[in-house]
Design an enzyme around this catalytic site. Structure first.
Site, PDB file in Angstrom:
ATOM      1  NE  ARG A 226      -4.185  -1.620   0.218  1.00 59.09           N
ATOM      2  CZ  ARG A 226      -4.264  -2.693  -0.566  1.00 59.09           C
ATOM      3  NH1 ARG A 226      -3.318  -2.948  -1.463  1.00 59.09           N
ATOM      4  NH2 ARG A 226      -5.305  -3.502  -0.477  1.00 59.09           N
ATOM      5  CG  HIS A 274      -3.285  -0.593  -6.602  1.00 54.77           C
ATOM      6  ND1 HIS A 274      -3.705  -0.006  -5.443  1.00 54.77           N
ATOM      7  CD2 HIS A 274      -3.247  -1.921  -6.331  1.00 54.77           C
ATOM      8  CE1 HIS A 274      -3.922  -0.929  -4.520  1.00 54.77           C
ATOM      9  NE2 HIS A 274      -3.646  -2.115  -5.046  1.00 54.77           N
TER      10      HIS A 274
HETATM   11  C1  GLV Z   1      -4.842  -5.306  -3.959  1.00 52.36           C
HETATM   12  O1  GLV Z   1      -4.354  -4.258  -3.696  1.00 52.36           O
HETATM   13  C2  GLV Z   1      -5.314  -6.268  -2.985  1.00 52.36           C
HETATM   14  O2  GLV Z   1      -5.393  -5.941  -1.800  1.00 52.36           O
HETATM   15  O3  GLV Z   1      -5.638  -7.398  -3.389  1.00 52.36           O
END
Ligand code: GLV
Length: 311
Positions: A226, A274
Site C-alpha cells: 500500500r 496499482h
Molecule cells: C490489492 O491491492 C489487494 O489488496 O488485493
C-alpha cells in the site's frame, strides 16, 4: 439469496457471470446503481474500498467478502459491522500475479537492466558486473500467502532471502526476522526490499527516513503493498542522495497518483498503476462460492480478518 457488489472497480459484470454459475438463483445487486432496492434483504457483500457507512445499512448481512488481499479499504469505515465475519481474498491467480510482478522487478534490479537501457540509449557497449544471486540479499516484509510464494520462486533462483514479520515465520531457506530488534538487522542485510505488509497502524509509514537509512547504500525498494507504507518525501530524499538506487512502486498514498507528483518523472522510479496483481473473478469465484456455502451451512467463511490485528 441476495448479494451486493460494492466497489470502485468496474468488474461487477464478471462477478455476476461467474457467481451466477454457482448460484443461478442469486440476486446480484451493484452499489450504488441498485441502491433503491430493499437493502435489508442483502445476505452477502463483495467489497473493495466501499463508501463509508454503506455496509452498516445492510442489516441482514451475514458476511463480507473482500475483493482484495488487503482489507485496509474496508477497515477504515468507522461504521464497519464488526459482528459478522470479513474474509480476505485468497486466490491462486492473485498470488501468481504478485509473484510475476516481484520476480520481474527483482531480476530487473539484480541484472541491472536499467543500466543497459541507459547504455543502449547512449550507444554504449559495456558489460556491467554481475552479482551471484546467492550474494543478492532479498528482504521480504510480510510473509503471508503472497510473500511465501514469491520467496519460494526466488529461492529456486538461489537468491539469499530473509523475511520480516510481526511474529517468527518458519519457511525452509528463508531467514526469519521479527519484531523491532529483528527489523534493524533485517534492513541492514537487505539489498532489495520488497514490501508486502498489510497496512495497519503499526505499519503505516514504515518505509521512512530512519528505516531507509538502515538499508545498505545502493539498496532498492519494491512496494507492492500500500502507498501508506511509504513516507514519500523520505523516499524521494533517499533517491536523490543516492542512498537508494531505485524504487519500484505499484501503490501510492493517493491513487490515481496526482499528475504533478515527482514520482511520475523521477529517473530512479519505476511505477505501475496499482496493477501488480488483480483479483480475477474467473479464478476467485470458486473461493467466494465456497465461503457463501459455508455461511449458508452456518459455518465460518475461510480466512477471516482479525479486526484487532488489522489483516
Ligand atoms: C490489492 O491491492 C489487494 O489488496 O488485493
Amino acid at each position: 439469496m441476495k448479494l451486493m457488489f460494492v466497489s470502485e472497480e468496474d468488474r461487477a459484470e464478471d462477478w455476476r457471470d461467474e457467481l451466477g454459475k454457482y448460484f443461478p438463483e442469486m440476486t446480484f445487486l451493484v452499489w450504488p446503481d441498485d441502491n433503491k432496492v430493499d437493502l435489508d434483504g442483502i445476505d452477502y457483500c463483495l467489497a473493495w474500498k466501499p463508501q463509508r457507512g454503506v455496509l452498516a445499512r445492510l442489516s441482514g448481512l451475514k458476511y463480507v467478502q473482500s475483493l482484495g488481499a488487503g482489507v485496509d479499504g474496508l477497515l477504515v469505515d468507522p461504521e464497519l459491522p464488526t459482528h459478522i465475519p470479513i474474509s480476505r481474498m485468497v486466490d491462486r491467480s492473485l498470488v501468481r500475479g504478485m509473484t510475476e510482478y516481484i520476480l520481474y522487478n527483482v531480476i530487473h534490479y539484480h541484472r541491472k537492466m536499467g543500466d543497459y537501457t541507459a547504455q543502449q540509449a547512449a550507444g554504449n557497449w559495456k558489460v556491467v558486473r554481475q552479482v551471484d544471486p546467492r550474494a543478492r540479499r532479498i528482504g521480504i516484509m510480510g510473509l503471508g500467502e503472497l510473500g511465501r510464494d514469491a520467496a519460494e520462486k526466488m529461492l529456486s533462483l538461489e537468491f539469499d532471502i530473509a523475511s520480516w514479520s510481526r511474529s517468527p515465520k518458519n519457511m525452509t531457506g528463508v531467514t526469519s526476522y521479527y519484531g523491532d530488534d529483528g527489523f534493524t538487522i533485517f534492513l541492514t542485510r537487505t539489498d532489495i526490499l520488497i514490501c508486502l505488509l498489510p497496512l495497519t497502524n503499526a505499519t503505516r509509514g514504515i518505509i521512512n527516513a530512519e528505516n531507509i537509512a538502515k538499508l545498505p547504500e545502493g539498496a532498492v525498494i519494491i512496494n507492492c503493498a500500500r502507498g501508506g507504507h511509504v513516507v514519500d518525501d523520505d523516499l524521494l530524499a533517499a533517491l536523490d542522495s543516492n542512498h537508494i538506487a531505485g524504487a519500484c512502486l505499484d501503490v501510492f498514498n493517493e491513487e490515481p497518483l496526482p499528475a504533478s507528483h515527482p514520482y511520475w518523472t523521477h529517473p530512479k522510479v519505476r511505477m505501475t498503476p496499482h496493477t501488480a496483481s488483480l483479483t480475477n473473478a474467473q479464478s476467485a469465484a470458486a473461493y467466494v462460492a465456497e465461503n457463501i456455502r459455508r455461511v449458508e451451512r452456518g459455518e465460518h467463511p475461510l480466512n477471516i480478518v482479525d479486526l484487532e490485528a488489522g489483516y
